[in-house]
Each structure stands twice: as structure tokens, then as C-alpha cells.
Design an enzyme around this catalytic site. Structure first.
Site, PDB file in Angstrom:
ATOM      1  N   LYS A   1      64.705   2.386 -52.029  1.00  0.00           N
ATOM      2  CA  LYS A   1      63.768   0.983 -52.361  1.00  0.00           C
ATOM      3  C   LYS A   1      62.686   1.560 -53.550  1.00  0.00           C
ATOM      4  CE  LYS A   1      64.164  -0.538 -47.658  1.00  0.00           C
ATOM      5  NZ  LYS A   1      63.283  -0.968 -46.460  1.00  0.00           N
TER       6      LYS A   1
ATOM      7  N   GLY B   1      56.081   1.776 -41.164  1.00  0.00           N
ATOM      8  CA  GLY B   1      54.837   2.414 -41.230  1.00  0.00           C
ATOM      9  C   GLY B   1      53.947   1.451 -40.888  1.00  0.00           C
TER      10      GLY B   1
ATOM     11  N   ASP C   1      52.392   8.850 -54.179  1.00  0.00           N
ATOM     12  CA  ASP C   1      51.847   8.969 -52.973  1.00  0.00           C
ATOM     13  C   ASP C   1      51.059   7.852 -52.406  1.00  0.00           C
ATOM     14  OD1 ASP C   1      51.698  10.702 -50.715  1.00  0.00           O
ATOM     15  OD2 ASP C   1      49.537  11.198 -51.042  1.00  0.00           O
TER      16      ASP C   1
ATOM     17  N   ASN D   1      63.971   7.825 -51.479  1.00  0.00           N
ATOM     18  CA  ASN D   1      63.968   6.382 -51.161  1.00  0.00           C
ATOM     19  C   ASN D   1      64.617   5.355 -51.860  1.00  0.00           C
ATOM     20  OD1 ASN D   1      63.012   3.859 -50.500  1.00  0.00           O
ATOM     21  ND2 ASN D   1      61.077   4.663 -49.161  1.00  0.00           N
TER      22      ASN D   1
ATOM     23  N   SER E   1      62.088  11.039 -55.358  1.00  0.00           N
ATOM     24  CA  SER E   1      62.231  10.562 -53.979  1.00  0.00           C
ATOM     25  C   SER E   1      63.530  10.470 -53.561  1.00  0.00           C
ATOM     26  CB  SER E   1      61.390   9.181 -53.829  1.00  0.00           C
ATOM     27  OG  SER E   1      61.482   8.645 -52.704  1.00  0.00           O
TER      28      SER E   1
ATOM     29  N   LYS F   1      57.545  -8.660 -50.882  1.00  0.00           N
ATOM     30  CA  LYS F   1      56.670  -7.488 -50.644  1.00  0.00           C
ATOM     31  C   LYS F   1      56.846  -6.860 -52.202  1.00  0.00           C
ATOM     32  CE  LYS F   1      56.176  -3.126 -48.055  1.00  0.00           C
ATOM     33  NZ  LYS F   1      56.776  -2.455 -47.078  1.00  0.00           N
TER      34      LYS F   1
ATOM     35  N   ASP G   1      53.160  -1.795 -41.754  1.00  0.00           N
ATOM     36  CA  ASP G   1      53.431  -2.938 -42.347  1.00  0.00           C
ATOM     37  C   ASP G   1      52.894  -4.207 -41.350  1.00  0.00           C
ATOM     38  OD1 ASP G   1      54.238  -2.562 -44.994  1.00  0.00           O
ATOM     39  OD2 ASP G   1      56.292  -2.345 -44.513  1.00  0.00           O
TER      40      ASP G   1
END
EC number: 3.6.1.66
Length: 204
Positions: free
Chosen positions: A11, A156, A72, A9, A7, A181, A158
Site C-alpha cells: 500500500k 492500527g 515512520d 507494505n 518497506s 483514505k 483507524d
């Protein structure tokens, strides 16, 4: 030991770094996708989160020769038989259009009463070694689908997700701090299950 995190990402990589640090796992270097040898990313055409996580992790391990972790994830709504599920990112037809995805889901659930709005964020993480060893872990974050977007954090779905942990406070996932989170999230729960596998591989 180097581990490819399939990824870009930051985060996701940071979340795994924090989990490994808290578990005192030493000797592991996490490599994001953009710092790994370039390869063609596979088509995620699986029918389940596990299918897609394995597709990505197998490709990463095969193409780079590194242990690879991929995930995923998505939102599963009970009233919709677990959908959007693997289609979460493209529920409205175009990949990554959060506003359209949220609007479509709210429209589909507009007349559903409160006692039938249960949902969960689900993440399946796959770890695959170049030798073909495979591990899967699933994390779930239970909650309820709100009737309108609430909060400006996250991404998304959230703003539509009221975690079971936050019902008393009434805070959506998009109203939590990143630290809050991460401590509750589906991905964190799945990654934590792979800690001992990673520790064993690092000790070899």
C-alpha cells in the site's frame, strides 16, 4: 532511476506510485524491500518519527547503493503529550497487536471529555541518496479520538480515529475507502512534498 522504498507494505509503494503518476514524474522505478539486495534491517530506536525514518532510509541507501525512501508514522494524542507516537505499533507491549493497542488507549482516555480528545496521524518520510543527500517531509492528518472502535477497513488505530474532514459525516478512518483514505492521509501529504526532489534526481 531506481528508488528503494524501505518497506514490504504494498500500500505504501502504491501510494507513492499514484502520487508520482499524478505529478507526471517519469523515469522512476520503485523497488520494494523484498526485491532489493538483502541486508540486515536497522533497529528503529529513534526518539522521533524523523529519527526512525532517517535510520531506515540511511541504511537502505548505504546497503543497496540506491536512493531510498522510508517513513515512520503513528498516532499522536494531545492529551497524552503526543503519545503513543513512535511507540504506536507496540503501545500495549507487543509489536503489531492492534486490538490490545486500541484497548489500552481507550482505557487511558476513558474519562477524557470530548473537547480534549484531539489527535493526529503523523508521518515523516525521509529520502536519502547514496551520496548522502537527505530530505525530510512531515504530513499530519488531524482528527478526534472516538470512544469505541468503528468500521472494519484499515488497520492500527483507524477504527478509533475520526478525521476532521469527516466530522460532519461521522465516519472513522476505518469507514473510508482506500481511495478516500489515500487522498487525505498523513503519509500521502508527506510523500507529496518529496515529489520535486524525486523529479530533480530523476532528471540528472
Amino acid at each position: 532511476m531506481k528508488i528503494l522504498v524501505a518497506s514490504n507494505n504494498a500500500k505504501k509503494l502504491g501510494e507513492l506510485e499514484r502520487i508520482l503518476r499524478a505529478a507526471e514524474v517519469a523515469g522512476v522505478e520503485l523497488i520494494p524491500l523484498d526485491q532489493a539486495p538483502t541486508y540486515r534491517e536497522p533497529v528503529e530506536d529513534g526518539r522521533t518519527f524523523a529519527d526512525n525514518a532517517l535510520i531506515k532510509a540511511r541504511a537502505g541507501a548505504r546497503e543497496t547503493g540506491l536512493v531510498c525512501i522510508a517513513d515512520d508514522s503513528g498516532l499522536a494524542v494531545e492529551e497524552l503529550n503526543g503519545m503513543p507516537g513512535v511507540l504506536s505499533a507496540r503501545w500495549a507491549g507487543r509489536h503489531g497487536d492492534d486490538e490490545a493497542n486500541n484497548a489500552l488507549l481507550l482505557g487511558q482516555m476513558a474519562h477524557v471529555p470530548e473537547d480534549r480528545r484531539a489527535c493526529a496521524f503523523v508521518s515523516v518520510c525521509a529520502l536519502v541518496t547514496p551520496a548522502g543527500e537527505e530530505h525530510l517531509a512531515e504530513g499530519r492528518w488531524e482528527g478526534t479520538l472516538l470512544r469505541e472502535p468503528t468500521g472494519d477497513n484499515g488497520f492500527g488505530y483507524d477504527p478509533l480515529f475520526l478525521p476532521s474532514d469527516e466530522i460532519a459525516a461521522g465516519r472513522s478512518s476505518a469507514q473510508l475507502t482506500p481511495e478516500e483514505k489515500n487522498s487525505l492521509s498523513h503519509r500521502g501529504k508527506a510523500l507529496a512534498q518529496l515529489v520535486e526532489v524525486i523529479r530533480r534526481l530523476a532528471d540528472r
